[in-house]
Design a protein around this motif. Structure first.
Motif, PDB file in Angstrom:
ATOM      1  N   ARG A  20       0.829  -1.207   0.000  1.00  0.00           N
ATOM      2  CA  ARG A  20       0.000   0.000   0.000  1.00  0.00           C
ATOM      3  C   ARG A  20       0.859   1.251   0.000  1.00  0.00           C
ATOM      4  O   ARG A  20       0.630   2.185  -0.782  1.00  0.00           O
ATOM      5  CB  ARG A  20      -0.925  -0.005   1.227  1.00  0.00           C
ATOM      6  CG  ARG A  20      -1.895   1.167   1.291  1.00  0.00           C
ATOM      7  CD  ARG A  20      -2.585   1.226   2.638  1.00  0.00           C
ATOM      8  NE  ARG A  20      -1.651   1.581   3.689  1.00  0.00           N
ATOM      9  CZ  ARG A  20      -1.296   2.842   3.983  1.00  0.00           C
ATOM     10  NH1 ARG A  20      -1.799   3.856   3.296  1.00  0.00           N
ATOM     11  NH2 ARG A  20      -0.443   3.090   4.962  1.00  0.00           N
ATOM     12  N   VAL A  21       1.872   1.264   0.883  1.00  0.00           N
ATOM     13  CA  VAL A  21       2.744   2.435   0.942  1.00  0.00           C
ATOM     14  C   VAL A  21       3.528   2.591  -0.354  1.00  0.00           C
ATOM     15  O   VAL A  21       3.689   3.706  -0.875  1.00  0.00           O
ATOM     16  CB  VAL A  21       3.691   2.328   2.156  1.00  0.00           C
ATOM     17  CG1 VAL A  21       4.679   3.484   2.165  1.00  0.00           C
ATOM     18  CG2 VAL A  21       2.897   2.318   3.451  1.00  0.00           C
ATOM     19  N   GLY A  22       4.014   1.461  -0.902  1.00  0.00           N
ATOM     20  CA  GLY A  22       4.747   1.537  -2.161  1.00  0.00           C
ATOM     21  C   GLY A  22       3.897   2.090  -3.289  1.00  0.00           C
ATOM     22  O   GLY A  22       4.363   2.908  -4.094  1.00  0.00           O
ATOM     23  N   PRO A 222      11.323   9.045   0.676  1.00  0.00           N
ATOM     24  CA  PRO A 222      11.209   9.447   2.091  1.00  0.00           C
ATOM     25  C   PRO A 222       9.964  10.280   2.375  1.00  0.00           C
ATOM     26  O   PRO A 222       9.310  10.087   3.407  1.00  0.00           O
ATOM     27  CB  PRO A 222      12.499  10.253   2.334  1.00  0.00           C
ATOM     28  CG  PRO A 222      13.431   9.847   1.260  1.00  0.00           C
ATOM     29  CD  PRO A 222      12.578   9.546   0.076  1.00  0.00           C
ATOM     30  N   ILE A 223       9.625  11.186   1.464  1.00  0.00           N
ATOM     31  CA  ILE A 223       8.449  12.038   1.678  1.00  0.00           C
ATOM     32  C   ILE A 223       7.173  11.204   1.612  1.00  0.00           C
ATOM     33  O   ILE A 223       6.260  11.358   2.435  1.00  0.00           O
ATOM     34  CB  ILE A 223       8.434  13.174   0.651  1.00  0.00           C
ATOM     35  CG1 ILE A 223       9.580  14.164   0.949  1.00  0.00           C
ATOM     36  CG2 ILE A 223       7.094  13.909   0.662  1.00  0.00           C
ATOM     37  CD1 ILE A 223       9.725  15.266  -0.070  1.00  0.00           C
ATOM     38  N   GLY A 224       7.094  10.299   0.633  1.00  0.00           N
ATOM     39  CA  GLY A 224       5.917   9.452   0.534  1.00  0.00           C
ATOM     40  C   GLY A 224       5.756   8.539   1.733  1.00  0.00           C
ATOM     41  O   GLY A 224       4.642   8.321   2.224  1.00  0.00           O
ATOM     42  N   SER A 225       6.861   7.999   2.245  1.00  0.00           N
ATOM     43  CA  SER A 225       6.788   7.154   3.435  1.00  0.00           C
ATOM     44  C   SER A 225       6.321   7.952   4.646  1.00  0.00           C
ATOM     45  O   SER A 225       5.536   7.460   5.462  1.00  0.00           O
ATOM     46  CB  SER A 225       8.162   6.535   3.708  1.00  0.00           C
ATOM     47  OG  SER A 225       8.568   5.707   2.633  1.00  0.00           O
ATOM     48  N   ARG A 230       1.653   3.992   8.200  1.00  0.00           N
ATOM     49  CA  ARG A 230       0.844   3.987   9.415  1.00  0.00           C
ATOM     50  C   ARG A 230       1.741   3.726  10.616  1.00  0.00           C
ATOM     51  O   ARG A 230       1.918   2.607  11.066  1.00  0.00           O
ATOM     52  CB  ARG A 230      -0.225   2.901   9.324  1.00  0.00           C
ATOM     53  CG  ARG A 230      -1.263   3.164   8.259  1.00  0.00           C
ATOM     54  CD  ARG A 230      -2.218   2.008   8.133  1.00  0.00           C
ATOM     55  NE  ARG A 230      -3.213   2.239   7.085  1.00  0.00           N
ATOM     56  CZ  ARG A 230      -4.063   1.313   6.652  1.00  0.00           C
ATOM     57  NH1 ARG A 230      -4.025   0.098   7.168  1.00  0.00           N
ATOM     58  NH2 ARG A 230      -4.935   1.608   5.699  1.00  0.00           N
ATOM     59  N   ASP A 231       2.326   4.781  11.110  1.00  0.00           N
ATOM     60  CA  ASP A 231       3.228   4.662  12.248  1.00  0.00           C
ATOM     61  C   ASP A 231       3.252   6.008  12.958  1.00  0.00           C
ATOM     62  O   ASP A 231       3.525   7.039  12.344  1.00  0.00           O
ATOM     63  CB  ASP A 231       4.639   4.270  11.791  1.00  0.00           C
ATOM     64  CG  ASP A 231       5.508   3.797  12.944  1.00  0.00           C
ATOM     65  OD1 ASP A 231       5.169   4.110  14.102  1.00  0.00           O
ATOM     66  OD2 ASP A 231       6.514   3.113  12.694  1.00  0.00           O
ATOM     67  N   ASP A 232       2.959   5.997  14.250  1.00  0.00           N
ATOM     68  CA  ASP A 232       2.974   7.242  15.016  1.00  0.00           C
ATOM     69  C   ASP A 232       4.371   7.611  15.500  1.00  0.00           C
ATOM     70  O   ASP A 232       4.589   8.716  15.987  1.00  0.00           O
ATOM     71  CB  ASP A 232       2.041   7.120  16.224  1.00  0.00           C
ATOM     72  CG  ASP A 232       0.572   7.039  15.793  1.00  0.00           C
ATOM     73  OD1 ASP A 232       0.254   7.583  14.721  1.00  0.00           O
ATOM     74  OD2 ASP A 232      -0.225   6.407  16.508  1.00  0.00           O
ATOM     75  N   ASP A 233       5.303   6.680  15.394  1.00  0.00           N
ATOM     76  CA  ASP A 233       6.677   6.938  15.822  1.00  0.00           C
ATOM     77  C   ASP A 233       7.412   7.643  14.685  1.00  0.00           C
ATOM     78  O   ASP A 233       7.656   7.048  13.626  1.00  0.00           O
ATOM     79  CB  ASP A 233       7.359   5.615  16.178  1.00  0.00           C
ATOM     80  CG  ASP A 233       8.782   5.829  16.686  1.00  0.00           C
ATOM     81  OD1 ASP A 233       9.161   6.984  16.936  1.00  0.00           O
ATOM     82  OD2 ASP A 233       9.509   4.830  16.832  1.00  0.00           O
ATOM     83  N   GLN A 240      11.961   3.762   8.171  1.00  0.00           N
ATOM     84  CA  GLN A 240      11.261   3.070   7.095  1.00  0.00           C
ATOM     85  C   GLN A 240      11.504   3.750   5.751  1.00  0.00           C
ATOM     86  O   GLN A 240      11.731   3.093   4.734  1.00  0.00           O
ATOM     87  CB  GLN A 240       9.761   3.039   7.395  1.00  0.00           C
ATOM     88  CG  GLN A 240       9.367   2.138   8.551  1.00  0.00           C
ATOM     89  CD  GLN A 240       7.880   2.230   8.860  1.00  0.00           C
ATOM     90  OE1 GLN A 240       7.081   2.590   8.000  1.00  0.00           O
ATOM     91  NE2 GLN A 240       7.516   1.913  10.078  1.00  0.00           N
ATOM     92  N   GLY A 241      11.454   5.082   5.756  1.00  0.00           N
ATOM     93  CA  GLY A 241      11.716   5.805   4.519  1.00  0.00           C
ATOM     94  C   GLY A 241      13.128   5.586   4.012  1.00  0.00           C
ATOM     95  O   GLY A 241      13.345   5.415   2.804  1.00  0.00           O
ATOM     96  N   LEU A 242      14.103   5.549   4.916  1.00  0.00           N
ATOM     97  CA  LEU A 242      15.491   5.310   4.517  1.00  0.00           C
ATOM     98  C   LEU A 242      15.661   3.921   3.928  1.00  0.00           C
ATOM     99  O   LEU A 242      16.348   3.740   2.915  1.00  0.00           O
ATOM    100  CB  LEU A 242      16.417   5.495   5.716  1.00  0.00           C
ATOM    101  CG  LEU A 242      16.765   6.935   6.102  1.00  0.00           C
ATOM    102  CD1 LEU A 242      17.552   6.953   7.400  1.00  0.00           C
ATOM    103  CD2 LEU A 242      17.569   7.608   4.991  1.00  0.00           C
TER     104      LEU A 242
END
Length: 262
Positions: A20-22, A222-225, A230-233, A240-242
């Motif tokens: 989904r994120v991809g 990185p911006i899209g991630s 779905r992560d509040d941290d 994750q973006g890296l």
């Protein structure tokens, strides 16, 4: 008490979330490219935030990166020339320098420098805006957050990578000529012919596509991630973006190497 999810179900949920994120990152990349090609993006009122982000991204990074690239290029060129001379391969030294520095190292180094100094911090800013609810609040008020907040940052990263790669490649080519031939204009024709032989149409096309793809990857991923994971941290979002960015950059580099040398 609810039972813990099975390993297969957890794996399926994780793969679904990554997919989904991809997909959302791909959509963001397509939107950024479309906005870059849209004339209204470069006109008022969107020109002001875009120009501010471009200056913010490129101005602090360009001087020190160019200096660092010049120093590293100087060392690598000298090592290659001396080593090639000792083995009687001086005829191939400059071609190797152009291929190693300009085709491979400089675009990759420029992309990572922009990612670490520009796009990852910008992605963290957007993640904080999203986490605090300010992006949603501006959207509810009718603001176009894609044009006002997201696209300027992504386009600034793309522009910065292209600028650093172009300037550093030019510096490396000039240094290679000076170290190999000195301050004489008489070898310029032979040198430009050698560079032209390296940059044949296929290699030039691959170089342009690779540099553009790297610029998009380190800017959009990185911006899209930060916007869609779905992560509040916030630290977790950056990591994750890296990771996603490194995977995409590795895929681009492998594809470019295959196109150039297979």
């Amino acid at each position: 008490m609810l039972a813990a999810p099975s390993p297969l179900r957890a794996l399926a949920q994780g793969l679904h979330e990554r997919g989904r994120v991809g997909w959302r990152v791909l959509q963001l990349g397509a939107l950024v490219v479309a906005l870059a090609l849209t004339p209204s993006t470069w006109r008022a009122p969107w020109r002001t935030p875009l120009a501010a982000q471009l200056v913010r991204a490129a101005l602090p990074l360009l001087p020190w990166f160019t200096l660092l690239a010049a120093i590293v290029s100087l060392v690598i060129i000298r090592i290659v020339l001396v080593t090639a001379l000792s083995y009687g391969l001086s005829a191939y030294a400059l071609e190797m320098v152009v291929r190693v520095l300009v085709l491979e190292l400089i675009p990759l180094t420029a992309a990572f420098a922009v990612a670490l100094r520009v796009t990852v911090p910008m992605a963290a800013e957007l993640a904080r805006l999203r986490h605090d609810g300010r992006l949603a609040q501006r959207q509810a008020q009718g603001a176009d957050t894609l044009r006002a907040e997201v696209a300027p940052r992504a386009l600034a990263g793309v522009f910065c990578v292209l600028l650093l790669a172009a300037v550093s490649s030019l510096v490396a080519l000039v240094l290679a000529y000076l170290l190999a031939h000195g301050f004489t204009p008489f070898a310029l024709e032979r040198y430009t012919r050698l560079v032209g032989q390296v940059f044949d149409p296929v290699v030039s096309l691959i170089f342009v596509l690779k540099t553009g793809a790297l610029a998009l990857a380190v800017s959009v991923v990185p911006i899209g991630s930060a916007l869609h994971a779905r992560d509040d941290d916030l630290t977790g979002l950056e990591l994750q973006g890296l990771v996603r960015m490194f995977v995409v950059v590795l895929a681009i580099e492998v594809a470019a190497l295959a196109g150039n040398y297979l």
